[in-house]
Design a protein around this motif. Structure first.
Motif, PDB file in Angstrom:
ATOM      1  N   UNK A 285      -0.437   6.599   4.696  1.00 27.76           N
ATOM      2  CA  UNK A 285      -0.783   5.587   3.510  1.00 27.76           C
ATOM      3  C   UNK A 285      -2.174   5.552   3.284  1.00 27.76           C
ATOM      4  N   UNK A 286      -2.326   5.891   2.184  1.00 21.10           N
ATOM      5  CA  UNK A 286      -3.802   5.942   1.711  1.00 21.10           C
ATOM      6  C   UNK A 286      -4.418   4.804   1.519  1.00 21.10           C
ATOM      7  N   UNK A 287      -6.071   4.562   1.464  1.00 13.45           N
ATOM      8  CA  UNK A 287      -6.620   3.509   1.632  1.00 13.45           C
ATOM      9  C   UNK A 287      -6.487   2.788   0.598  1.00 13.45           C
ATOM     10  N   UNK A 288      -6.273   2.994  -0.511  1.00 14.91           N
ATOM     11  CA  UNK A 288      -6.057   2.105  -1.778  1.00 14.91           C
ATOM     12  C   UNK A 288      -4.704   1.540  -1.510  1.00 14.91           C
ATOM     13  N   UNK A 289      -3.518   2.265  -1.210  1.00 17.25           N
ATOM     14  CA  UNK A 289      -2.275   1.618  -0.941  1.00 17.25           C
ATOM     15  C   UNK A 289      -2.309   0.808   0.187  1.00 17.25           C
TER      16      UNK A 289
ATOM     17  N   UNK B 254      -3.827 -16.752  -1.053  1.00 17.26           N
ATOM     18  CA  UNK B 254      -4.390 -16.329  -2.304  1.00 17.26           C
ATOM     19  C   UNK B 254      -5.558 -15.287  -2.080  1.00 17.26           C
ATOM     20  N   UNK B 255      -6.378 -15.754  -1.069  1.00 21.65           N
ATOM     21  CA  UNK B 255      -7.511 -14.869  -0.658  1.00 21.65           C
ATOM     22  C   UNK B 255      -7.018 -13.580  -0.326  1.00 21.65           C
ATOM     23  N   UNK B 256      -6.005 -13.390   0.526  1.00 20.02           N
ATOM     24  CA  UNK B 256      -5.705 -11.972   1.161  1.00 20.02           C
ATOM     25  C   UNK B 256      -5.042 -11.425  -0.106  1.00 20.02           C
ATOM     26  N   UNK B 257      -4.304 -11.843  -1.039  1.00 18.60           N
ATOM     27  CA  UNK B 257      -3.583 -11.349  -2.286  1.00 18.60           C
ATOM     28  C   UNK B 257      -4.909 -10.722  -3.281  1.00 18.60           C
ATOM     29  N   UNK B 258      -5.969 -11.432  -3.461  1.00 20.82           N
ATOM     30  CA  UNK B 258      -7.017 -10.993  -4.343  1.00 20.82           C
ATOM     31  C   UNK B 258      -7.649  -9.924  -3.732  1.00 20.82           C
ATOM     32  N   UNK B 259      -8.063  -9.886  -2.483  1.00 22.87           N
ATOM     33  CA  UNK B 259      -8.686  -8.839  -1.696  1.00 22.87           C
ATOM     34  C   UNK B 259      -7.829  -7.631  -1.517  1.00 22.87           C
TER      35      UNK B 259
ATOM     36  N   UNK C 139      -9.989  -4.726  -2.933  1.00 20.88           N
ATOM     37  CA  UNK C 139     -10.774  -4.021  -1.805  1.00 20.88           C
ATOM     38  C   UNK C 139     -10.617  -2.446  -1.654  1.00 20.88           C
ATOM     39  N   UNK C 140      -9.495  -1.896  -1.887  1.00 19.87           N
ATOM     40  CA  UNK C 140      -9.199  -0.459  -1.802  1.00 19.87           C
ATOM     41  C   UNK C 140     -10.092   0.004  -2.798  1.00 19.87           C
ATOM     42  N   UNK C 141     -10.368  -0.371  -4.154  1.00 18.33           N
ATOM     43  CA  UNK C 141     -10.935  -0.010  -5.086  1.00 18.33           C
ATOM     44  C   UNK C 141     -12.358  -0.014  -4.779  1.00 18.33           C
ATOM     45  N   UNK C 142     -12.900  -1.007  -4.185  1.00 22.53           N
ATOM     46  CA  UNK C 142     -14.264  -1.135  -3.730  1.00 22.53           C
ATOM     47  C   UNK C 142     -14.762  -0.188  -2.887  1.00 22.53           C
ATOM     48  N   UNK C 143     -13.897  -0.014  -1.843  1.00 20.54           N
ATOM     49  CA  UNK C 143     -14.181   1.015  -0.647  1.00 20.54           C
ATOM     50  C   UNK C 143     -14.238   2.503  -1.602  1.00 20.54           C
ATOM     51  N   UNK C 144     -13.189   2.652  -2.373  1.00 22.25           N
ATOM     52  CA  UNK C 144     -13.205   3.962  -2.933  1.00 22.25           C
ATOM     53  C   UNK C 144     -14.574   4.267  -3.753  1.00 22.25           C
TER      54      UNK C 144
ATOM     55  N   UNK D 287     -18.672   0.327   4.630  1.00 21.74           N
ATOM     56  CA  UNK D 287     -19.712  -0.840   4.749  1.00 21.74           C
ATOM     57  C   UNK D 287     -19.460  -1.853   3.687  1.00 21.74           C
ATOM     58  N   UNK D 288     -18.882  -1.676   2.524  1.00 19.96           N
ATOM     59  CA  UNK D 288     -18.603  -2.691   1.480  1.00 19.96           C
ATOM     60  C   UNK D 288     -17.818  -3.735   1.912  1.00 19.96           C
ATOM     61  N   UNK D 289     -16.982  -3.235   2.994  1.00 13.51           N
ATOM     62  CA  UNK D 289     -16.164  -4.567   3.526  1.00 13.51           C
ATOM     63  C   UNK D 289     -17.059  -5.907   4.109  1.00 13.51           C
TER      64      UNK D 289
END
Length: 616
Positions: free
Chosen positions: A103-107, A571-576, A580-585, A591-593
């Protein structure tokens, strides 16, 4: 006779006869039950309640109206320790497990969006249902049991998903690759001893394995989060109002200890032990041990104290309050009983009638209770009979501004914490140790990532230990500094720690700054629920522009409001999970986490300045 009828009519005639007989029975049943299946269930429920009334009314519920010892609070809160055990296994190993099976990071981050999508809408409804649950077992324990079964199923599916996939037809696909000179250098750096340009790489993607692992993740994640609401409401139900702060701090200590031991189990290299080899490897060993610990913890809570069933509260039964230092009489006196007649409104607290001696200051701890009027938890109040589910849900949407700002603050806080808890071990494995989760097994990059994940578990273990330690003093800090300063400073502490961790990216920083995450988690577990219980206890959900408290009736129960505030984690987990996958990519580094966690905690501190604290 039946054979002759069949011979005469044939199979078609026999079927017509059978159909006509069944139709006559159905018509007769409809005449007896005009309300249909719904009416049958109502009759069964009424019959069950009636049968229960006689036996329950004679039961002793004196434990509900006395102060609890620390040991008793520990037993009541044991379920959350089990929940944190399972949550530790989930947060430490689900992300690496998904990455390893292709499974890829964004998925992978999107997988975390499935359970919060369900939980955000379902948890408040479950909370309101628990407020109105008519079962003899009580209002909260049936929900704790049901969600615990979901956690158990998740604990089984996650570590065994890949093997179950093979049983359903997954296969390993091998591919031959011819490497360029630069690629050969990369392989050598990765720790491979290959001398040939041709190597065989196993395709790590397993469709069925991914399905079962994701299913287990959703069950484990949703039920572990959702189970905390009835567990917390159960705690507040069976303790007196004066024990709320001490009970919630104990609840948080147990959560911290559960996380500490759960992450510590993940930090041990079970592959090098006989138990790890017997159970099938590191991950399976951790999940197996945690499964047994979870069962023990939930059992301790479920068997700790009886709840007063709702149908008893609605009918205002006289419940026994017996001096535990004396033999129990078969015919208790009227003066030995408490009147728990339920009020129709929420947010009120009453002194129990005829419960105090002539000297209210006279108390005897050895008897197991105090001989003084004890304020009962408002959560014993019962919903008005005319309140339908539609009205109930409407009251959830049209919440007071005090609860709305508290939910917004809790949303920022959970978003900041979810960044750390769900993606931290991956951050340590990649950004701190320089590993790669998709590297070939046996290579240096793979070993570095595995070592980073285990080391990350020790960092998270420190955060859980910090949570337990801070929870021991947070009640005293609230008394000394006030709830507002404690709330805001706790969030700022975490924000600073995550910022420093992002800047250093060092092993020492992983251990040292993880302690600030414990301060954050303790604050998350204590402050919102202490405030909600305080609102309900005083019956105050808003103040005037001059700062005067406005008392009003509230349709929602304590369990519902606790569930609403708790649903912010979904809701917090859904938003992230969606971003979050896009932010890391885009950033090119995990480190963005922790950087995003720092920023969100800072926003939460700003929001906390607007929370209504009343006199806390």
């Amino acid at each position: 006779m039946a054979e002759k009828l069949l011979e005469y009519q044939g199979y078609l005639g026999w079927l017509h006869t059978f159909r006509d007989n069944q139709k006559e029975k159905w018509v007769a049943w409809k005449e007896q039950h005009p309300d249909g299946i719904k009416g049958v269930f109502k009759e069964l429920a009424a019959s069950f309640s009636t049968q229960s009334d006689s036996s329950v009314s004679s039961e002793d519920f004196s434990h509900v109206y006395r102060k609890k010892s620390r040991a008793e609070l520990v037993r009541i809160s044991a379920a959350v320790m089990g929940i944190e055990f399972s949550y530790a296994a989930e947060t430490a190993f689900v992300s690496p497990t998904l990455l390893k099976i292709g499974v890829k990071h964004e998925h992978m981050t999107l997988v975390w969006a499935l359970s919060p999508l369900i939980g955000f809408f379902l948890t408040p409804i479950l909370g309101s249902l628990s407020d109105r649950c008519q079962m003899r077992l009580g209002r909260r324990r049936p929900f704790i049991l049901a969600m615990s079964l979901g956690v158990l199923l998740g604990l089984i599916l996650v570590p065994n998903g890949e093997n179950m996939g093979y049983a359903f037809g997954d296969k390993e696909f091998s591919s031959n690759f011819t490497l360029s000179s630069s690629a050969k250098v990369a392989v050598l750096v990765g720790g491979s001893s290959q001398n040939s340009t041709n190597i065989i790489i196993q395709n790590p993607y397993h469709p069925w394995g991914v399905f079962f692992t994701v299913l287990g993740t959703v069950l484990l994640d949703f039920d572990a989060d959702a189970c905390q609401s009835p567990a917390r409401a159960y705690l507040l139900d069976v303790i007196v109002l004066d024990d709320h702060a001490r009970g919630l701090s104990t609840f948080t200590v147990m959560a911290g200890l559960g996380g500490f031991m759960g992450y510590a189990l993940g930090g041990i290299n079970w592959d090098s032990t006989a138990l790890g080899e017997y159970l099938g490897g590191h991950v399976k060993a951790v999940f197996t041990l945690i499964t047994f610990l979870f069962i023990i913890c939930v059992t301790c809570t479920i068997t700790s104290f009886k709840e007063i069933p709702l149908f008893v509260l609605e009918k205002g039964e006289k419940l026994e309050f017996v001096d535990l230092s004396k033999p129990k009489s078969k015919h208790p006196k009227e003066s030995d009983k408490f009147d728990v007649t339920a009020e129709a409104n929420y947010g009120t607290t009453e002194e129990l009638e005829n419960s105090s001696p002539e000297n209210p200051e006279d108390c005897d701890d050895e008897k197991g209770y105090q001989n003084m009027p004890m304020e009962r938890s408002e959560s014993f109040s019962t919903p008005p009979a005319e309140a339908s589910l539609r009205i109930y849900l409407k009251s959830i949407i049209q919440m007071p501004s005090s609860l709305r700002i508290l939910c917004v603050t809790n949303l920022f806080c959970w978003m900041a914490h979810v960044c750390y808890s769900l993606y931290f071990t991956d951050f340590v494995g990649e950004a701190v140790f320089g590993g790669n989760p998709t590297a070939l097994k046996g290579t240096l990059l793979h070993e570095q990532y595995e070592s980073g994940v285990r080391f990350g578990c020790w960092g998270m273990s420190m955060y859980s230990l910090s949570c337990a330690c801070y929870s021991l003093v947070i009640e005293k800090l609230i008394n000394i500094l006030g709830a507002k300063k404690v709330y805001i400073c706790g969030l700022l502490t975490y924000s600073t720690g995550m910022c420093l961790m992002a800047l250093t990216k060092h092993k020492v920083g992983v251990i040292l700054f993880s302690w600030t995450a414990g301060v954050m988690y303790s604050t998350l577990f204590t402050m919102p629920y202490l405030l909600v219980a305080h609102y309900h206890a005083k019956g105050v959900f808003e103040v005037t522009s001059e700062g005067e408290e406005k008392t009003g009736n509230q349709l929602r129960g304590l369990g519902t409001d606790i569930a609403i505030v708790s649903s912010m984690v979904f809701l917090a987990q859904f938003i992230l999970s969606m971003c979050m996958g896009t932010i890391v990519s885009v950033s090119g580094t995990t480190t963005a986490v922790v950087a995003v966690a720092s920023a969100l905690a800072f926003f939460g501190a700003i929001s906390a300045t607007q929370v209504m604290y009343l006199d806390l």
